[in-house]
Design a protein around this motif. Structure first.
Motif, short mmCIF file in Angstrom:
data_model
loop_
_atom_site.label_atom_id
_atom_site.label_comp_id
_atom_site.label_asym_id
_atom_site.label_seq_id
_atom_site.Cartn_x
_atom_site.Cartn_y
_atom_site.Cartn_z
N ASP A 157 3.36 3.36 -0.41
CA ASP A 157 2.67 4.33 0.07
C ASP A 157 3.11 5.02 1.38
OD1 ASP A 157 0.38 5.81 1.17
OD2 ASP A 157 -0.95 3.98 0.98
N ALA A 158 3.64 6.12 1.26
CA ALA A 158 4.38 6.87 2.47
C ALA A 158 3.37 7.10 3.39
CB ALA A 158 4.90 8.13 1.93
N ALA A 159 2.04 7.31 3.25
CA ALA A 159 1.22 7.80 4.43
C ALA A 159 0.64 6.30 5.00
CB ALA A 159 -0.16 8.18 3.51
N GLY A 161 2.88 3.85 5.44
CA GLY A 161 4.20 3.47 5.84
C GLY A 161 4.19 4.53 7.31
N ALA A 162 3.87 5.78 7.13
CA ALA A 162 3.80 6.31 8.46
C ALA A 162 3.23 5.65 9.37
CB ALA A 162 3.56 7.84 8.19
N GLU A 163 1.89 5.35 9.09
CA GLU A 163 1.03 4.86 10.01
C GLU A 163 1.55 3.48 10.66
OE1 GLU A 163 -3.53 3.05 10.48
OE2 GLU A 163 -2.94 4.02 8.82
N LEU A 164 2.10 2.49 9.83
CA LEU A 164 2.87 1.46 10.33
C LEU A 164 4.13 1.70 11.15
CD1 LEU A 164 2.25 -0.54 7.05
CD2 LEU A 164 1.11 -1.05 9.30
N PHE A 165 4.81 2.63 10.75
CA PHE A 165 5.97 3.24 11.32
C PHE A 165 5.93 3.58 12.81
CE2 PHE A 165 9.69 5.73 12.91
CZ PHE A 165 10.54 4.89 12.32
N GLU A 221 4.51 -5.02 0.72
CA GLU A 221 3.92 -3.84 0.45
C GLU A 221 3.86 -2.90 1.53
OE1 GLU A 221 2.39 -6.69 -0.52
OE2 GLU A 221 2.79 -6.71 -2.43
N ASP A 222 3.61 -3.45 2.95
CA ASP A 222 3.85 -2.66 3.96
C ASP A 222 5.16 -2.09 4.21
OD1 ASP A 222 1.11 -3.01 4.43
OD2 ASP A 222 1.29 -4.62 5.74
N ILE A 226 6.75 1.54 4.61
CA ILE A 226 7.69 2.25 5.50
C ILE A 226 8.96 2.68 5.06
CG2 ILE A 226 9.24 1.56 7.73
CD1 ILE A 226 7.04 -0.53 8.17
N ILE A 227 9.36 2.34 4.18
CA ILE A 227 10.78 2.57 3.53
C ILE A 227 10.29 3.97 2.74
CG2 ILE A 227 12.13 2.30 1.38
CD1 ILE A 227 12.11 -0.67 1.93
N ALA A 228 9.09 4.38 2.10
CA ALA A 228 8.55 5.44 1.50
C ALA A 228 8.65 6.52 2.46
CB ALA A 228 7.62 5.11 0.54
N TYR A 229 8.15 6.03 3.61
CA TYR A 229 8.20 6.89 4.73
C TYR A 229 9.38 7.46 5.00
CZ TYR A 229 7.17 8.96 9.42
OH TYR A 229 7.42 9.71 10.61
#
Length: 276
Positions: A157-159, A161-165, A221-222, A226-229
């Motif tokens: 989930d890139a969205a 992942g962006a938040e976690l990054f 999964e988290d 992040i990888i997807a982001y």
């Protein structure tokens, strides 16, 4: 009377023999259990030994070759038994993931000592790297090389992942993954073009100055998010035009001061010269 007594005694003897035959020795149950355990254990040992003899595991071959490679290329700094030396830290407990990250990114073997190891082309083939990682993991367990299931950016989930990054990584690596300076000559490297497996391994092993993000901090999964982001950033150029290194307001402000104000001053001088 004698015949009657004889019959009575015969019946009593028969009954007594029947009762005696029906009784078990007190240790009979224990003996039966021991026989069962010995039989089961012997059959299991025979099965496993024959299976190992029929098909030697590839892991054993990998470990043997990895030990040779480690002794020739790594033991000088890390010790023959991974105990570490004055030149390098112990590798006990680092696991296969740490070895794979450090070797595939070319950080190890290190070219020279410094604040932190520099990324460079890998010196070992993927097979040799796997052998060394298998050897280190055989000495002391640690984080394993991640499964492809969790390093595939398509499943993340890139969205999220962006938040976690932004929460966990951007303070060092920049929100766009461009990297940044740290203290004492150290730095957070750019993440552009980094292989998904290396990103995951970095999160679970904490190389250089990076903290470790266990599954209690960031679930698999988290991490996949992040990888997807990061893959999204690689695939999509800056929507705002020239990214100026993705360094944010610092590079943008510097650009305005140098080129914006410089252009104004230049035009002012040119107009003044023409009016004279």
């Amino acid at each position: 009377m004698r015949i009657g007594n004889a019959r009575t005694m015969a019946k009593k003897a028969t009954a007594r023999n029947t009762r005696t035959a029906g009784r078990r020795h007190p240790l009979a149950s224990v003996a039966l259990i021991l026989v069962g355990l010995l039989g089961t254990g012997g059959a299991y040992a025979l099965f496993t030994t024959s299976a190992a003899a029929e098909a030697p595991s590839a892991a054993a071959a990998d470990v043997s070759e990895g030990q040779k490679l480690f002794a020739a290329n790594c033991a000088t700094c890390h010790g023959l038994n991974l105990e570490g030396t004055k030149e390098g830290p112990t590798l006990i407990g680092v696991g296969a993931a740490s070895v794979d990250f450090q070797v595939t990114t070319g950080r190890m073997p290190a070219a020279a000592t410094g604040p932190q190891a520099q990324e460079k082309p890998a010196q070992f083939t993927p097979e040799q790297t796997a052998d060394i990682a298998a050897y280190v993991a055989s000495i002391s367990p640690g984080p394993a090389i991640p499964d492809a299931e969790y390093t595939d950016p398509e499943g993340g989930d890139a969205a999220l992942g962006a938040e976690l990054f932004r929460i966990n990584c951007a303070m060092c690596h920049n929100v766009a993954g461009a990297g940044g300076a740290l203290t004492e000559g150290k730095y957070a490297p750019s993440l552009a073009g980094t292989h998904p497996t290396q990103v995951y391994e970095a999160m679970v092993t904490g190389p250089q100055n990076m903290p470790v993000f266990s599954d209690l901090n960031l679930t698999p999964e988290d991490k996949q998010g992040i990888i997807a982001y990061l893959q999204f950033l690689d695939a999509n150029p800056s929507p705002g035009g020239i990214d100026l290194g993705n360094l944010g307001p610092v590079s943008e402000g510097l650009f305005i001061w140098i080129f914006g104000l410089g252009s104004i001053v230049g035009v002012t001088i040119w107009l003044t010269a023409r009016s004279n």
